[in-house]
Enzyme design. Sequence first.
Site, PDB file in Angstrom:
ATOM      1  N   SER A   1      45.472  42.067  49.426  1.00  0.00           N
ATOM      2  CA  SER A   1      45.077  42.710  48.170  1.00  0.00           C
ATOM      3  C   SER A   1      43.909  43.632  48.462  1.00  0.00           C
ATOM      4  O   SER A   1      43.192  43.451  49.460  1.00  0.00           O
ATOM      5  CB  SER A   1      44.646  41.650  47.151  1.00  0.00           C
ATOM      6  OG  SER A   1      44.005  42.237  46.032  1.00  0.00           O
TER       7      SER A   1
ATOM      8  N   TYR B   1      39.994  34.126  45.019  1.00  0.00           N
ATOM      9  CA  TYR B   1      41.078  35.058  45.346  1.00  0.00           C
ATOM     10  C   TYR B   1      40.638  36.048  46.415  1.00  0.00           C
ATOM     11  O   TYR B   1      41.345  36.280  47.404  1.00  0.00           O
ATOM     12  CB  TYR B   1      41.505  35.795  44.077  1.00  0.00           C
ATOM     13  CG  TYR B   1      42.664  36.743  44.250  1.00  0.00           C
ATOM     14  CD1 TYR B   1      43.966  36.255  44.325  1.00  0.00           C
ATOM     15  CD2 TYR B   1      42.473  38.117  44.329  1.00  0.00           C
ATOM     16  CE1 TYR B   1      45.049  37.115  44.475  1.00  0.00           C
ATOM     17  CE2 TYR B   1      43.538  38.984  44.472  1.00  0.00           C
ATOM     18  CZ  TYR B   1      44.829  38.480  44.547  1.00  0.00           C
ATOM     19  OH  TYR B   1      45.885  39.342  44.697  1.00  0.00           O
TER      20      TYR B   1
END
Length: 253
Positions: free
Chosen positions: A132, A145
């Site tokens: 990401s 995350y």
Amino acid sequence: MSGRVLITAGASGVGRAMAEAFDAVGAQVWVVDLDAEALGACPSHWKRSQVDVADEPSVADLFAEIAAQWGGLDTLCANAGIAGPTALVEDVALDEWRACLAVNLEGAFLCAKYAAPILKRQGSGAIIITSSTAGQYGYPNRAPYAAAKWGVIGLAKTLAMELGPHGVRCNTICPGAVEGPRMEGVLAREANAKGMTRDQVYNGYAAGTSMGRFVEGRDIADMAVFLASDAARLVSGQVIAVDGHTVNPDPKI
């Protein structure tokens, strides 16, 4: 392309887009997901398995089945991930932290662990891990995350070094904000955490890119197909953002 492709979290979202893209170019597709209903909605000619990628015995059984049925594997797309909590670091519970890393980081590790012997034996193959832009810049209110997505980049670079001598490549794709239900959940939680509206957060993410827009699942899928192909035969150890060019990862609107 011909080839045997395994995609984790492949029954919906970005994973489903990957599966469709590989199918469209003639690959054999095997999708893994926890969602039985989503798996049931996949095309019948795809192989399908309900597997928790954070559970080692289940992952070991999956790759044993792949070796038995396919006799090998050409591409692993380690795509499974969860958003994790949206909160300041002092408000993140340890079990929430661990749950996020278990799927995003440990899941990728386990799939790579059991794919590596298969790929090394045949002397070829590709591993593509979905990271990401949070793994490049970090994001406030998303500590678990971001940590997991930074972690998979280190994993991928190490795999590229370990497996390169055996003819196996490994790369990471870093999606930006991807249109779809999962991102809508992130937008809602972030709006609540920041005291903003959903549209303010959405517009902030879009304004944080030079192209001023979100990406779509097919954009990530197209990159995965390229990285698995002979056209990328010397592309390994790379971190490739498909994000519309992030210029400000935490824009204030």
